[in-house]
Enzyme design. Structure first.
Site, PDB file in Angstrom:
ATOM      1  N   HIS A 118       2.025   0.664   2.599  1.00 37.99           N
ATOM      2  CA  HIS A 118       0.717   0.803   3.249  1.00 37.99           C
ATOM      3  C   HIS A 118       0.839   0.967   4.757  1.00 37.99           C
ATOM      4  O   HIS A 118      -0.126   1.388   5.403  1.00 37.99           O
ATOM      5  CB  HIS A 118      -0.194  -0.375   2.893  1.00 37.99           C
ATOM      6  CG  HIS A 118       0.110  -1.664   3.593  1.00 37.99           C
ATOM      7  ND1 HIS A 118       0.801  -2.700   3.000  1.00 37.99           N
ATOM      8  CD2 HIS A 118      -0.186  -2.094   4.841  1.00 37.99           C
ATOM      9  CE1 HIS A 118       0.896  -3.710   3.845  1.00 37.99           C
ATOM     10  NE2 HIS A 118       0.304  -3.372   4.976  1.00 37.99           N
ATOM     11  N   ASP A 148       4.480  -1.761  -3.148  1.00 39.71           N
ATOM     12  CA  ASP A 148       4.135  -1.581  -1.732  1.00 39.71           C
ATOM     13  C   ASP A 148       5.386  -1.543  -0.848  1.00 39.71           C
ATOM     14  O   ASP A 148       5.419  -2.130   0.230  1.00 39.71           O
ATOM     15  CB  ASP A 148       3.188  -2.684  -1.254  1.00 39.71           C
ATOM     16  CG  ASP A 148       2.473  -2.298   0.046  1.00 39.71           C
ATOM     17  OD1 ASP A 148       2.537  -1.104   0.425  1.00 39.71           O
ATOM     18  OD2 ASP A 148       1.880  -3.179   0.681  1.00 39.71           O
ATOM     19  N   SER A 221       3.254  -6.734   8.484  1.00 41.09           N
ATOM     20  CA  SER A 221       3.526  -6.048   7.219  1.00 41.09           C
ATOM     21  C   SER A 221       4.807  -5.229   7.299  1.00 41.09           C
ATOM     22  O   SER A 221       4.975  -4.416   8.212  1.00 41.09           O
ATOM     23  CB  SER A 221       2.354  -5.129   6.857  1.00 41.09           C
ATOM     24  OG  SER A 221       1.208  -5.872   6.542  1.00 41.09           O
TER      25      SER A 221
END
Length: 488
Positions: A118, A148, A221
């Site tokens: 992402h 992911d 992230s």
């Protein structure tokens, strides 16, 4: 003649004092060692591995205004203001650039970089910034939206500092961990905490998250989660937060999942997961009791389409207890294990069938895209009247008729009992049965009429069972349900 009591000599008392003192010293040393188990500082670890942690900046071309328009009531005094504001931000619809930030880490001297999918999804340009300020353009090697994870590649004239994956399965709840990354665009940052829990699942079929209270925020992230040996045991991916900031509940995808994905992306540019070819559901206590299964564990087979499992002889109603030498606790565990097994590998699968265990050999195929789940209907269809119906286990049941088969769009030759109505206060309703469902089997035997079901119920009662196993189909999708033979 009585013997006189002897008193300890001075030398004996001295020895006792010495041993007491030695014991006290040993206890003090033990406490000191225990205190040293908690690190005084994470500075050495940060200094050593920070050069391999990177900031990732992406640039994306967007057209026109993005995001939802403010909702303003017609005639509101703010209507003109918001219209002017929208026109100003919408521009003339020409493309413009949008950027985003994230984190990542280098896993090889030749420039492979791991991050979250992402972080780089839909990006036109990706720039990797290193701890020393150097920047390199990155290309996408491959992505896996399911976990992911994304793998990038940068080209450098010099070998790059890198970190290695550790074994996430050895991480224990309470172990110290360190998160590194680029939170909120502030640049390189370190936070520390412990492993709060393992094997967390959020949404994906292959989820295996480490939960940690180390501070993780937006921008973290894709960054690494280190153990105290400096090994990456997780990739920081998500947080649970009511306000968008860290509240001490962060999730890192376990390194044993990530490393397998990365190896496939390096070799193929895509993931190639093992595929067993079954539809499964968890085993409940009622189902285990109905099958004489020792414990409510394993994965119940609800359907076996054309594929490796059918070729190996696996049948609906089997319960998979073991896969490739590993005990299967539930469906999530089986999905992870199969997905991480090489395509084409021949594995032993132990199933529970008719009260006995049987070992079958299955050669795995490559996993197909999962079919979308059919949502459960809360209110069943209005069914035509039928002369033969009966109330059993909180349900009104009738055999399949041509009219019912047509209305429910059943396959040709479908047999079983149609659920015409369900008492909202019954266990059947609680377990999700609704009008329009088709009960195809009871006690793992085919049903053709109500008498068949009554016979199965009687057999279960005679065998001392409290529950009976039903195979229920809805819109063609099968699942097993354990219901008590006597409604309490």
């Amino acid at each position: 003649m009585q013997k006189a009591l002897s008193l300890p000599s001075q030398s004996t008392q001295a020895y006792r004092l010495i041993w007491t003192a030695l014991l006290a010293v040993v206890l003090m040393l033990a406490q000191a060692v225990q205190a040293l188990a908690r690190p005084e500082s994470f500075a050495d670890l940060a200094d050593r591995f920070s050069p391999a942690v990177v900031n990732i900046t992406t640039s994306t071309t967007v057209t026109g205004r993005t995001g939802p328009a403010p909702i303003v009531p017609e005639g509101s005094p703010f209507e003109d203001f918001f219209r002017e504001f929208q026109d100003r931000n919408r521009g003339d619809g020409r493309p413009r650039r949008s950027s985003a930030l994230g984190s990542g880490f280098v896993i090889s001297a030749d420039g492979f970089v791991v991050t979250n999918n992402h972080v780089i999804e839909a990006a036109d340009e990706i720039t990797v910034e290193f701890f020393n300020g150097d920047e390199l353009a990155a290309e996408v090697v491959g992505t896996d939206p399911t976990t992911d994870i994304a793998l990038l590649k940068v080209t450098s004239e010099e070998p790059l500092p890198f970190v290695s994956f550790g074994d996430s399965d050895t991480a224990r709840v309470g172990d110290w961990v360190v998160a590194m990354g680029n939170p909120l665009g502030q640049g390189f940052s370190v936070s520390a905490g412990i492993v709060s829990q393992r094997n967390r699942a959020l949404q994906g079929a292959y989820d295996d998250y480490i939960q940690t209270d180390a501070a993780i925020n937006r921008g973290n992230s894709g960054g690494p989660l280190f153990n105290m040996d400096g090994e990456v045991i997780g990739v920081n991916t998500a947080i649970l937060s009511p306000n968008g900031g860290s509240i001490g509940i962060g999730f890192s995808m376990a390194s044993n999942v990530v490393s397998s994905v990365v190896e496939q992306l390096q070799e193929f540019g895509e993931t190639r997961r093992g595929w067993l070819g079954v539809r499964i559901q968890d085993v409940t206590d009622d189902m285990a009791e109905a099958m004489d299964l020792a414990a409510a564990s394993g994965a119940m087979i609800t359907d076996v389409p054309e594929g490796p499992a059918r070729e190996a002889g696996i049948q609906p109603g089997d319960v998979i207890l073991s896969f490739d030498g590993y005990e299967v606790e539930d469906t999530q565990g089986l999905v992870r294990r199969v997905g991480n097994t090489s395509v084409g590998k021949s594995v032993d699968v132990v199933v529970f069938r008719d009260g006995e265990e049987e070992t079958l050999s299955v050669t795995l195929g490559r996993r197909e895209e999962a079919e979308g789940a059919v949502p459960a209907s809360q209110d069943g269809p209005d069914l035509p009247d039928t002369p033969t119906e009966k109330e059993l286990m909180g349900m009104t049941l009738s055999p399949v008729t041509p009219e019912l088969a047509e209305q429910l769009e059943l396959t040709a030759g479908a047999e079983g009992l149609v659920v015409r109505d369900v008492d909202p206060m019954s266990v059947a309703y609680e377990k999700g049965l609704r009008a329009g469902d088709l009960i195809a089997e009871a006690g793992q035997q085919q049903l053709t009429n109500i008498a068949d079901l009554e016979t199965r119920i009687t057999e279960a009662e005679d065998a001392g069972r409290k529950s009976i196993l039903l195979l229920v189909r809805r819109a063609g999708e099968p699942r097993f349900v354990g219901l008590p033979v006597v409604e309490e």
